[in-house]
Design a protein around this motif. Structure first.
Motif, PDB file in Angstrom:
ATOM      1  N   SER A   4       0.747  -1.242   0.000  1.00 21.86           N
ATOM      2  CA  SER A   4       0.000   0.000   0.000  1.00 21.86           C
ATOM      3  C   SER A   4       0.784   1.303   0.000  1.00 21.86           C
ATOM      4  O   SER A   4       1.508   1.595   0.899  1.00 21.86           O
ATOM      5  CB  SER A   4      -0.891  -0.018   1.227  1.00 21.86           C
ATOM      6  N   TYR A 121       4.383   8.809  -0.229  1.00 23.74           N
ATOM      7  CA  TYR A 121       4.013   8.910  -1.640  1.00 23.74           C
ATOM      8  C   TYR A 121       5.292   8.949  -2.485  1.00 23.74           C
ATOM      9  O   TYR A 121       5.722  10.016  -2.933  1.00 23.74           O
ATOM     10  CB  TYR A 121       3.175  10.164  -1.869  1.00 23.74           C
ATOM     11  N   ASP A 141       3.656  12.031  -9.898  1.00 24.04           N
ATOM     12  CA  ASP A 141       3.300  10.679 -10.309  1.00 24.04           C
ATOM     13  C   ASP A 141       3.734   9.734  -9.191  1.00 24.04           C
ATOM     14  O   ASP A 141       4.930   9.611  -8.909  1.00 24.04           O
ATOM     15  CB  ASP A 141       4.001  10.291 -11.615  1.00 24.04           C
ATOM     16  N   GLU A 144       2.312   2.981  -7.677  1.00 22.10           N
ATOM     17  CA  GLU A 144       1.124   2.236  -7.289  1.00 22.10           C
ATOM     18  C   GLU A 144       1.472   1.205  -6.216  1.00 22.10           C
ATOM     19  O   GLU A 144       2.652   0.953  -5.930  1.00 22.10           O
ATOM     20  CB  GLU A 144       0.512   1.544  -8.503  1.00 22.10           C
ATOM     21  N   ASP A 145       0.443   0.596  -5.638  1.00 23.36           N
ATOM     22  CA  ASP A 145       0.671  -0.326  -4.529  1.00 23.36           C
ATOM     23  C   ASP A 145       0.337  -1.755  -4.919  1.00 23.36           C
ATOM     24  O   ASP A 145      -0.063  -2.052  -6.040  1.00 23.36           O
ATOM     25  CB  ASP A 145      -0.131   0.103  -3.294  1.00 23.36           C
ATOM     26  N   ARG A 148       0.844  -4.125  -8.251  1.00 23.11           N
ATOM     27  CA  ARG A 148       1.261  -3.200  -9.312  1.00 23.11           C
ATOM     28  C   ARG A 148       2.514  -2.416  -8.935  1.00 23.11           C
ATOM     29  O   ARG A 148       2.997  -1.610  -9.732  1.00 23.11           O
ATOM     30  CB  ARG A 148       0.119  -2.220  -9.621  1.00 23.11           C
ATOM     31  N   TYR A 149       3.021  -2.662  -7.727  1.00 27.02           N
ATOM     32  CA  TYR A 149       4.140  -1.852  -7.241  1.00 27.02           C
ATOM     33  C   TYR A 149       5.370  -1.954  -8.135  1.00 27.02           C
ATOM     34  O   TYR A 149       5.914  -0.937  -8.586  1.00 27.02           O
ATOM     35  CB  TYR A 149       4.534  -2.237  -5.814  1.00 27.02           C
ATOM     36  N   SER A 152       5.086  -0.431 -11.611  1.00 26.37           N
ATOM     37  CA  SER A 152       4.892   1.008 -11.478  1.00 26.37           C
ATOM     38  C   SER A 152       6.170   1.711 -11.027  1.00 26.37           C
ATOM     39  O   SER A 152       6.549   2.757 -11.570  1.00 26.37           O
ATOM     40  CB  SER A 152       3.765   1.277 -10.468  1.00 26.37           C
TER      41      SER A 152
END
Length: 210
Positions: A4, A121, A141, A144-145, A148-149, A152
């Motif tokens: 997350s 972030y 930008d 993502e967590d 998808r980490y 991303s």
């Protein structure tokens, strides 16, 4: 697997900075926000304003507080952490700044700033020059967590990904050093009687050497 990017806090607006084997956690949930919202009606402290001398940090700090901070319940003060990993300057267009950007919300308890919520972030900030020689952030930008980490993070950090993973991601010492610096600058700039900061479940930490 990374967890997350905008993570959740427990029912009592808990703060936890436990990094486990490449996991970063986030703070601040709808549950925690509901509790915090009822506990703090109005701020007893001056609003945060960057007090350092780095124009990029200043711009990113303002963005973090205004844009990321608005998703959390009201606290006494929101103080960011801005750790810059790499910069790609531009004569024209946008300057890119990669790094770890935290929003942390505090309540004043005696002489201690007690952290009640927040989140990390990580990503790349897009900055534009202003007429006075400073910068303004156009957007960030954010990685993502969950599942998808990895994809991303590699896309956003690009050639800086290995440096991010090795030297900044999950680096508690680096984060806490910058955190103490940014809190300390805020305290000094506003002449506050604040000597420590604290996370839920942890001992308070001294801001200034005795």
């Amino acid at each position: 697997m990374k967890m997350s990017v905008k993570f959740l806090v427990a029912m009592v607006a808990v703060v936890s900075f436990g990094y486990a084997a490449g996991n970063f956690k986030q703070l601040g949930s709808s549950e925690g926000e509901a509790v915090a919202e009822s506990s703090v009606e109005s701020s007893r402290l001056p609003a945060y304003s960057y007090a350092g001398n780095d124009s990029m940090e200043a711009a990113i700090s303002a963005y973090v507080v205004d844009e990321f901070g608005k998703h959390y319940a009201k606290s006494d003060v929101t103080i960011p952490i801005v750790n810059i990993l790499a910069v790609k300057p531009a004569k024209f267009g946008e300057t890119l700044v990669w790094g770890s950007f935290w929003v942390l919300n505090y309540e004043l308890r005696g002489n201690t700033l007690f952290c009640v919520s927040g989140g990390e972030y990580p990503g790349v900030a897009h900055l534009k020059k202003t007429g006075d020689g400073g910068y303004v952030v156009k957007r960030v930008d954010v990685v993502e967590d969950g599942s998808r980490y990895l994809r991303s993070a590699k896309k956003i950090f690009g050639k800086h990904y290995d440096d991010w993973e090795k030297n900044m991601s999950g680096n508690d010492a680096l984060r806490e050093s910058k955190r103490a610096e940014m809190i300390g600058d805020y305290v000094k700039a506003n002449d506050l009687f604040v000597t420590m900061y604290q996370d839920y479940g942890w001992d308070a930490k001294q801001l200034f050497a005795k």
